[in-house]
Motif scaffolding. Structure first.
Motif, mmCIF file in Angstrom:
data_model
loop_
_atom_site.group_PDB
_atom_site.id
_atom_site.type_symbol
_atom_site.label_atom_id
_atom_site.label_comp_id
_atom_site.label_asym_id
_atom_site.label_seq_id
_atom_site.Cartn_x
_atom_site.Cartn_y
_atom_site.Cartn_z
ATOM 1 N N PHE B 30 0.836 -1.196 0.000
ATOM 2 C CA PHE B 30 0.000 0.000 0.000
ATOM 3 C C PHE B 30 0.869 1.244 0.000
ATOM 4 O O PHE B 30 0.688 2.178 -0.766
ATOM 5 N N VAL B 31 1.849 1.205 0.880
ATOM 6 C CA VAL B 31 2.752 2.328 0.999
ATOM 7 C C VAL B 31 3.504 2.563 -0.301
ATOM 8 O O VAL B 31 3.700 3.692 -0.745
ATOM 9 N N ALA B 32 3.934 1.474 -0.913
ATOM 10 C CA ALA B 32 4.678 1.620 -2.157
ATOM 11 C C ALA B 32 3.799 2.301 -3.194
ATOM 12 O O ALA B 32 4.255 3.186 -3.923
ATOM 13 N N VAL B 33 2.527 1.907 -3.220
ATOM 14 C CA VAL B 33 1.618 2.535 -4.174
ATOM 15 C C VAL B 33 1.516 4.027 -3.884
ATOM 16 O O VAL B 33 1.617 4.870 -4.758
ATOM 17 N N ALA B 90 11.798 0.124 4.164
ATOM 18 C CA ALA B 90 13.148 0.660 4.088
ATOM 19 C C ALA B 90 13.446 1.199 2.695
ATOM 20 O O ALA B 90 14.252 2.114 2.524
ATOM 21 N N ALA B 91 12.787 0.623 1.699
ATOM 22 C CA ALA B 91 13.049 1.051 0.324
ATOM 23 C C ALA B 91 12.395 2.396 0.004
ATOM 24 O O ALA B 91 12.710 3.017 -0.989
ATOM 25 N N VAL B 92 11.467 2.813 0.856
ATOM 26 C CA VAL B 92 10.838 4.118 0.638
ATOM 27 C C VAL B 92 11.768 5.191 1.190
ATOM 28 O O VAL B 92 12.218 5.097 2.328
ATOM 29 N N ALA B 93 12.065 6.185 0.361
ATOM 30 C CA ALA B 93 13.055 7.180 0.763
ATOM 31 C C ALA B 93 12.502 8.165 1.783
ATOM 32 O O ALA B 93 13.243 8.717 2.581
ATOM 33 N N ALA B 104 0.064 3.764 18.720
ATOM 34 C CA ALA B 104 1.391 3.310 19.132
ATOM 35 C C ALA B 104 2.184 2.897 17.897
ATOM 36 O O ALA B 104 1.662 2.225 17.005
ATOM 37 N N MET B 105 3.445 3.299 17.880
ATOM 38 C CA MET B 105 4.277 2.990 16.726
ATOM 39 C C MET B 105 4.560 1.492 16.645
ATOM 40 O O MET B 105 4.879 0.849 17.647
ATOM 41 N N VAL B 106 4.407 0.928 15.425
ATOM 42 C CA VAL B 106 4.700 -0.483 15.208
ATOM 43 C C VAL B 106 6.042 -0.626 14.488
ATOM 44 O O VAL B 106 6.872 -1.443 14.830
ATOM 45 N N HIS B 107 6.229 0.230 13.501
ATOM 46 C CA HIS B 107 7.470 0.161 12.733
ATOM 47 C C HIS B 107 7.749 1.520 12.109
ATOM 48 O O HIS B 107 6.829 2.230 11.734
ATOM 49 N N ALA B 108 9.048 1.857 11.991
ATOM 50 C CA ALA B 108 9.421 3.079 11.282
ATOM 51 C C ALA B 108 10.629 2.754 10.432
ATOM 52 O O ALA B 108 11.455 1.924 10.818
ATOM 53 N N ASN B 109 10.733 3.376 9.270
ATOM 54 C CA ASN B 109 11.910 3.087 8.444
ATOM 55 C C ASN B 109 13.076 3.976 8.875
ATOM 56 O O ASN B 109 12.927 4.870 9.713
ATOM 57 N N ALA B 110 14.231 3.721 8.286
ATOM 58 C CA ALA B 110 15.442 4.431 8.703
ATOM 59 C C ALA B 110 15.298 5.931 8.484
ATOM 60 O O ALA B 110 15.765 6.741 9.299
ATOM 61 N N VAL B 180 3.189 8.874 6.055
ATOM 62 C CA VAL B 180 4.328 9.106 5.174
ATOM 63 C C VAL B 180 4.586 10.605 5.130
ATOM 64 O O VAL B 180 3.662 11.400 4.965
ATOM 65 N N PHE B 181 5.856 10.981 5.299
ATOM 66 C CA PHE B 181 6.235 12.396 5.363
ATOM 67 C C PHE B 181 6.983 12.781 4.103
ATOM 68 O O PHE B 181 8.069 12.265 3.846
ATOM 69 N N LYS B 182 6.408 13.678 3.350
ATOM 70 C CA LYS B 182 7.078 14.149 2.139
ATOM 71 C C LYS B 182 7.719 15.501 2.478
ATOM 72 O O LYS B 182 7.023 16.441 2.847
ATOM 73 N N ASP B 183 9.031 15.576 2.345
ATOM 74 C CA ASP B 183 9.734 16.797 2.740
ATOM 75 C C ASP B 183 9.533 17.914 1.719
ATOM 76 O O ASP B 183 9.848 17.751 0.550
ATOM 77 N N GLN B 184 8.985 19.018 2.177
ATOM 78 C CA GLN B 184 8.750 20.160 1.284
ATOM 79 C C GLN B 184 9.629 21.341 1.668
ATOM 80 O O GLN B 184 9.415 22.443 1.183
ATOM 81 N N SER B 185 10.585 21.084 2.546
ATOM 82 C CA SER B 185 11.322 22.207 3.124
ATOM 83 C C SER B 185 12.074 23.012 2.088
ATOM 84 O O SER B 185 12.164 24.225 2.174
#
Ligand code: ATP
Ligand code: MG
Lengths: 240, 421
Positions: B30-33, B90-93, B104-110, B180-185
């Protein structure tokens, strides 16, 4: 089954308190941020918004107080939980004060016209950044419960004091230079004082968190070291 | 969740179990999509068919598995099957956090761990992301009012960052959600940089420009036939234009740094060599000011991760200040020491002068832009008051610390602590 059910409802009640604290904290952080932005940019509209936002914190505190008292009465909690609940009452009071101080800064925007030297506004901004970093990191510890790294609070408290003293002297200099500066600079002086006190409330919150988690008082200030004046920049995040 | 009635047929239960076992795969897919669509206005309904397809894909092997229970070979059949959700996350940048119905957090990528300090499995996201808009986002999604939502979220400290955050439920009844956080800074910062640059430049250039204009007027008027005065005035004007040029250079380099407050994972920098070349490049200034530079380096190779040019700039600024403002001390010591103990081991580089030092009330302020202790003295030294704010910026990009110690009348010591890691 019945007892499991009860315990989890109880857990939910405790979780409600901490979630409410976090929401209040986020609201207070935002208020202070905006109050300082309003001051530095002399933005009356934003100042007005901050003044109106304060009511949310008053409500939050009242709600936490009511809820906490009901929990204590109904559940008769033991040591750890009791600390958690009493701690929530204390933290919400500190956050409510932070909001008041932010509101007070916002109220003073009307009396400052922005003609004061830029360096003053930069100084107030830098002071506010220190105080807000303190508040943010303390509330982050509330989330992570990693009190073993809470020593950063004392260091930053010293930095905030040093920065405040420096601003105080600069403001006095301007007041002495030209009597027309006295009124606006007095308002700026109170703003700086308010921001410094926001840092103090953050420190109080840190002490409460330490007490909640460990049951002990947070270690007191280390003895002052050498006579040299010292400052450490930038206040890096105590990661992990 | 496990309250399924006993009357359900076993096939349905197996499917449900399969789905539950596959929730990671579903989450990740889902996330990849989502990542592919990057929120470019794609409505969530566009994604639903894709999701349904993926769900079907996750169920098919369940049948296969049931038919050949003892061989287990069917599991190997599908390539996707072996892909864990963690690998996909992890493959998601972009920073990505998966959480449950209690936030509650279950998993977070690097990327998420790097962007937000202090994350840990089990921690409540509602406590960590306290900004009102994030609270509303989490409340909305967890209450089931919406299946997906997007907000803009700005973190002011320690450096300003703006994200477009999307929250969505993962699959059907998995009990999992994803942020999912998309950086717009970057875009924000470019706008801000322009505004700041113009404000700062116009403010700081006004004084030297006014003085040049004044001298031109005098040269064309009263001093027209006075060669001695003319020479003197031209000299002053030259100094002023030099200062203006420096100011613009400094402002540009500060703006560039502010635009990218994060350092790309750098290479190893040879500190000894870098500092040696800083000392060499400032040799002329030192001897002009009658300063002897002393070295006190540890033995062996000294390297830290970072950007060589930027670190060069840091030590150049500090050493230049020591030579300029600590002139009366006659010497400056540069030392490199290794710090093994304590919470963050690393390298300390200290630049110490024996000049007038800095009064207590100024120390917390001197890294602010344009802050000068003694404006006149700094002007005669051609200072712009930006040197230390550049230093501070570079150091925060390196996760490094600057400590300033000074006792009035005895000199000042600037210590840079670079983490070894
Ligand atoms: N070693 C030092 N001893 C005494 N004062 C210092 C020392 N280093 C810095 N300062 C003070 O701090 C101020 C800020 O320094 P900074 O390097 O930021 O600016 P600058 O030297 O004036 O200009 P620039 O470095 O941009 O040419 C200086 O003006 C000076 O007053
Ligand atoms: Mg300098």
């Amino acid at each position: 089954m019945q007892s499991v059910h009860t315990v989890s409802a109880y857990d939910e009640e405790l979780k409600f308190l901490s979630k409410r604290i976090a929401a209040m904290g986020g609201h207070a952080e935002r208020m202070v941020e905006q109050a300082v932005a309003a001051l530095v940019n002399v933005d009356h509209g934003l100042a007005q918004k901050v003044i109106q936002d304060d009511i949310v914190l008053d409500e939050g505190q009242r709600e936490i107080d009511d809820k906490a008292i009901i929990i204590i009465a109904r559940r008769q909690p033991m040591a750890t939980d009791l600390r958690e609940i009493v701690g929530a009452i204390r933290i919400s009071a500190d956050i409510e004060r932070v909001g008041d101080l932010g509101k007070n800064v916002a109220k003073r925007v009307a009396s400052v016209d922005g003609r004061q030297p830029n360096s003053l506004f930069r100084g107030i901004e830098a002071l506010a950044n220190l105080a807000l970093t303190q508040l943010k990191e303390v509330l982050d510890v509330y989330a992570s419960r990693s009190v073993e790294r809470i020593g950063f609070v004392r260091d930053r408290d010293d930095q905030i004091d040093a920065m405040y003293t420096s601003l105080f002297r600069e403001l006095l200099t301007y007041m002495m230079e030209d009597p027309r500066n006295i009124t606006p600079c007095t308002h700026l002086l109170f703003c700086a004082k308010n921001i410094e006190r926001i840092g103090d409330h953050a420190t109080n919150i840190a002490e409460t968190i330490y007490y909640i988690v460990t049951g002990d008082q947070m270690p007191a200030e280390r003895p002052k070291g050498d006579k040299t004046d010292k400052v450490v920049l930038p206040g890096t995040v105590p990661a992990k | 969740m496990a309250e399924t009635g006993a009357g359900q047929d076993s096939r349905g239960q197996a499917l449900a179990a399969r789905l539950r076992r596959n929730r990671w795969l579903l989450a990740a897919a889902f996330v990849a999509v989502i990542a592919v669509y990057s929120f470019d206005g794609a409505s969530i309904y566009v994604l639903l068919p894709a999701l349904a397809l993926l769900a079907a894909a996750a169920m098919v092997p369940a049948d296969a598995e049931r038919r050949s229970t003892d061989t287990g070979a069917a599991i190997e059949a599908s390539g996707l099957q072996r892909l864990s959700g963690e690998y996909l996350a992890a493959a998601v940048a972009d920073p990505l956090i998966i959480f449950d119905h209690s936030a509650a957090m279950v998993h977070a990528n690097a990327a998420a761990f790097a962007a937000f300090g202090g994350l840990a499995p089990g921690m409540s996201l509602a406590l960590k992301f306290r900004a009102p808009e994030m609270q509303a986002l989490l409340d909305g999604i967890l209450s089931g009012e919406v299946a997906a939502d997007v907000v803009d979220y700005t973190e002011k400290l320690p450096v300003e960052r703006t994200y477009r955050v999307s929250a969505s439920t993962v699959g059907h009844a998995t009990g999992l959600y994803v942020l999912v956080f998309k950086d717009q800074s970057e875009t924000r910062r470019i706008d801000r940089m322009r505004a700041d640059f113009i404000a700062n430049a116009s403010h700081e250039l006004r004084t030297p420009l006014a003085s040049i204009a004044g001298f031109i007027e005098t040269l064309r008027g009263p001093a027209r036939n006075d060669p001695a005065a003319r020479d003197q005035f031209l000299q002053i004007m030259q100094n002023q234009t030099g200062r203006m040029a420096r100011l613009i250079d400094d402002l540009l380099s500060l703006s560039r740094l502010e635009m990218k407050p994060y350092l790309r994972p750098g290479t190893a920098v040879d500190l000894r060599q870098t500092i040696d070349s800083v000392i060499d490049s400032l040799g002329p200034l030192a001897s002009e000011n009658g300063i002897i530079i002393e070295r006190d380096f540890i033995d062996g190779p000294v390297s830290v991760p970072g950007d060589r040019d930027e670190l060069f700039q840091v030590f150049e600024n500090l050493l230049e200040n020591a030579c300029k403002y600590g002139q009366s001390g006659g010497r400056v010591t540069v030392s490199i020491a290794r710090v093994e103990d304590g919470q963050d081991p690393g390298i300390d580089v200290t630049i110490r002068d024996y000049g007038p030092g800095i009064a207590e009330e100024h120390i917390p302020r001197i890294t602010e832009r344009f802050y000068r202790v003694d404006v006149e003295n700094s002007r005669t030294q051609k200072g712009t008051g930006l040197g230390l704010s550049i230093v501070k910026h570079i150091l925060s990009r390196h996760n490094a610390r600057l400590s300033i110690k000074s006792e009035v009348g005895k000199g000042a010591a600037f210590t840079v602590h670079l983490p070894a890691r």
